[in-house]
Motif scaffolding. Structure first.
Motif, PDB file in Angstrom:
ATOM      1  N   GLN A 266       0.829  -1.195   0.000  1.00 19.77           N
ATOM      2  CA  GLN A 266       0.000   0.000   0.000  1.00 19.77           C
ATOM      3  C   GLN A 266       0.867   1.250   0.000  1.00 19.77           C
ATOM      4  N   ARG A 267       0.305   2.322  -0.503  1.00 19.83           N
ATOM      5  CA  ARG A 267       0.998   3.601  -0.479  1.00 19.83           C
ATOM      6  C   ARG A 267       1.147   4.051   0.976  1.00 19.83           C
ATOM      7  N   GLU A 268       2.332   4.563   1.308  1.00 16.18           N
ATOM      8  CA  GLU A 268       2.591   5.002   2.670  1.00 16.18           C
ATOM      9  C   GLU A 268       3.190   6.402   2.665  1.00 16.18           C
ATOM     10  N   LEU A 269       2.919   7.123   3.740  1.00 13.39           N
ATOM     11  CA  LEU A 269       3.482   8.455   3.926  1.00 13.39           C
ATOM     12  C   LEU A 269       4.863   8.310   4.552  1.00 13.39           C
ATOM     13  N   VAL A 270       5.878   8.935   3.950  1.00 11.19           N
ATOM     14  CA  VAL A 270       7.232   8.808   4.501  1.00 11.19           C
ATOM     15  C   VAL A 270       7.771  10.106   5.082  1.00 11.19           C
ATOM     16  N   ALA A 271       7.270  11.255   4.623  1.00 10.49           N
ATOM     17  CA  ALA A 271       7.783  12.526   5.131  1.00 10.49           C
ATOM     18  C   ALA A 271       6.719  13.598   4.976  1.00 10.49           C
ATOM     19  N   SER A 272       6.654  14.507   5.936  1.00  7.77           N
ATOM     20  CA  SER A 272       5.666  15.572   5.857  1.00  7.77           C
ATOM     21  C   SER A 272       6.224  16.838   6.477  1.00  7.77           C
ATOM     22  N   MET A 273       5.657  17.962   6.030  1.00  5.43           N
ATOM     23  CA  MET A 273       6.019  19.241   6.620  1.00  5.43           C
ATOM     24  C   MET A 273       4.804  20.152   6.612  1.00  5.43           C
ATOM     25  N   THR A 274       4.698  20.973   7.621  1.00 11.70           N
ATOM     26  CA  THR A 274       3.588  21.909   7.695  1.00 11.70           C
ATOM     27  C   THR A 274       4.049  23.309   7.300  1.00 11.70           C
ATOM     28  N   ARG A 275       3.077  24.183   7.074  1.00 21.62           N
ATOM     29  CA  ARG A 275       3.401  25.556   6.708  1.00 21.62           C
ATOM     30  C   ARG A 275       4.210  26.253   7.783  1.00 21.62           C
ATOM     31  N   ILE A 276       4.007  25.866   9.024  1.00 20.66           N
ATOM     32  CA  ILE A 276       4.717  26.546  10.110  1.00 20.66           C
ATOM     33  C   ILE A 276       6.051  25.875  10.413  1.00 20.66           C
ATOM     34  N   GLY A 277       6.438  24.863   9.606  1.00 20.37           N
ATOM     35  CA  GLY A 277       7.781  24.332   9.724  1.00 20.37           C
ATOM     36  C   GLY A 277       7.965  23.176  10.666  1.00 20.37           C
ATOM     37  N   THR A 278       6.937  22.379  10.863  1.00 23.96           N
ATOM     38  CA  THR A 278       7.122  21.144  11.622  1.00 23.96           C
ATOM     39  C   THR A 278       7.281  19.979  10.654  1.00 23.96           C
ATOM     40  N   PHE A 279       8.068  19.020  11.055  1.00 20.43           N
ATOM     41  CA  PHE A 279       8.428  17.910  10.175  1.00 20.43           C
ATOM     42  C   PHE A 279       8.162  16.582  10.867  1.00 20.43           C
ATOM     43  N   ASN A 280       7.774  15.604  10.067  1.00 15.82           N
ATOM     44  CA  ASN A 280       7.617  14.255  10.571  1.00 15.82           C
ATOM     45  C   ASN A 280       8.102  13.260   9.530  1.00 15.82           C
ATOM     46  N   TYR A 281       8.673  12.162  10.017  1.00 11.16           N
ATOM     47  CA  TYR A 281       9.204  11.131   9.134  1.00 11.16           C
ATOM     48  C   TYR A 281       8.795   9.757   9.623  1.00 11.16           C
ATOM     49  N   ALA A 282       8.593   8.859   8.663  1.00 11.24           N
ATOM     50  CA  ALA A 282       8.377   7.467   9.028  1.00 11.24           C
ATOM     51  C   ALA A 282       9.648   6.930   9.676  1.00 11.24           C
ATOM     52  N   ASP A 283       9.484   6.005  10.592  1.00  9.06           N
ATOM     53  CA  ASP A 283      10.651   5.451  11.285  1.00  9.06           C
ATOM     54  C   ASP A 283      11.661   4.855  10.309  1.00  9.06           C
ATOM     55  N   SER A 284      11.166   4.307   9.213  1.00 13.82           N
ATOM     56  CA  SER A 284      12.036   3.627   8.256  1.00 13.82           C
ATOM     57  C   SER A 284      12.969   4.577   7.513  1.00 13.82           C
ATOM     58  N   VAL A 285      12.647   5.892   7.515  1.00 10.83           N
ATOM     59  CA  VAL A 285      13.471   6.841   6.766  1.00 10.83           C
ATOM     60  C   VAL A 285      14.077   7.910   7.658  1.00 10.83           C
ATOM     61  N   LYS A 286      13.714   7.904   8.926  1.00 15.98           N
ATOM     62  CA  LYS A 286      14.181   8.937   9.841  1.00 15.98           C
ATOM     63  C   LYS A 286      15.704   8.948   9.888  1.00 15.98           C
ATOM     64  N   GLY A 287      16.267  10.152   9.780  1.00 17.77           N
ATOM     65  CA  GLY A 287      17.715  10.299   9.791  1.00 17.77           C
ATOM     66  C   GLY A 287      18.361  10.162   8.425  1.00 17.77           C
ATOM     67  N   ARG A 288      17.579   9.709   7.432  1.00 15.62           N
ATOM     68  CA  ARG A 288      18.117   9.542   6.070  1.00 15.62           C
ATOM     69  C   ARG A 288      17.439  10.459   5.060  1.00 15.62           C
ATOM     70  N   PHE A 289      16.159  10.739   5.249  1.00 16.85           N
ATOM     71  CA  PHE A 289      15.390  11.566   4.318  1.00 16.85           C
ATOM     72  C   PHE A 289      15.125  12.931   4.941  1.00 16.85           C
ATOM     73  N   THR A 290      15.087  13.952   4.075  1.00 20.84           N
ATOM     74  CA  THR A 290      14.774  15.309   4.521  1.00 20.84           C
ATOM     75  C   THR A 290      13.814  15.955   3.531  1.00 20.84           C
ATOM     76  N   ILE A 291      12.702  16.447   4.047  1.00 22.82           N
ATOM     77  CA  ILE A 291      11.738  17.162   3.206  1.00 22.82           C
ATOM     78  C   ILE A 291      11.969  18.654   3.357  1.00 22.82           C
ATOM     79  N   SER A 292      11.831  19.377   2.249  1.00 27.87           N
ATOM     80  CA  SER A 292      12.009  20.821   2.276  1.00 27.87           C
ATOM     81  C   SER A 292      11.190  21.424   1.144  1.00 27.87           C
ATOM     82  N   LYS A 293      11.151  22.749   1.094  1.00 28.77           N
ATOM     83  CA  LYS A 293      10.406  23.411   0.029  1.00 28.77           C
ATOM     84  C   LYS A 293      11.091  24.696  -0.372  1.00 28.77           C
ATOM     85  N   ASP A 294      10.799  25.123  -1.587  1.00 25.49           N
ATOM     86  CA  ASP A 294      11.260  26.407  -2.104  1.00 25.49           C
ATOM     87  C   ASP A 294      10.028  27.156  -2.568  1.00 25.49           C
TER      88      ASP A 294
END
Length: 114
Positions: A44-72
């Protein structure tokens, strides 16, 4: 309907890195939360990384420390920097809002090999 376009995937050896991009209209930055999802074959499709407009971030345990979400904001683009990739990261990667209320793009294939 909002059109999201993912890019940046490819074939990479285990331990390597890729940076994914998600281009969309400016409206996506007025959405409270954006994220990167992935779908591996037979799973199934899974969420691996997220960020909010106010700059909070969350990562799935499987990618934490390896993946980084950002925006321009100037480029209306959301990124996913993926480091130290492993075989389990092989999947099609998508971006969308959280919850996923925007139309799904075609995604970008990431394949990790030994």
């Amino acid at each position: 309907q909002v059109q999201l376009v993912e890019s940046g995937g490819g074939l990479v050896q285990a331990g390597g890195s890729l940076r994914l991009s998600c281009a969309g209209p400016g409206i996506i930055f007025r959405i409270d939360s954006m994220g990167w999802y992935r779908q591996a074959p037979g799973k199934q499709r899974e969420l691996v990384a997220s960020m909010t407009r106010i700059g909070t971030f969350n990562y799935a345990d499987s990618v934490k420390g390896r993946f980084t979400i950002s925006k321009d904001n100037a480029k209306n683009t959301v990124y996913l920097q993926m480091n130290n990739l492993n075989l389990e990261d092989t999947a099609v990667y998508y971006c969308n809002s959280i919850p996923p209320t925007l139309g799904w793009g075609q995604g970008t294939q990431v394949t990790v090999s030994l």
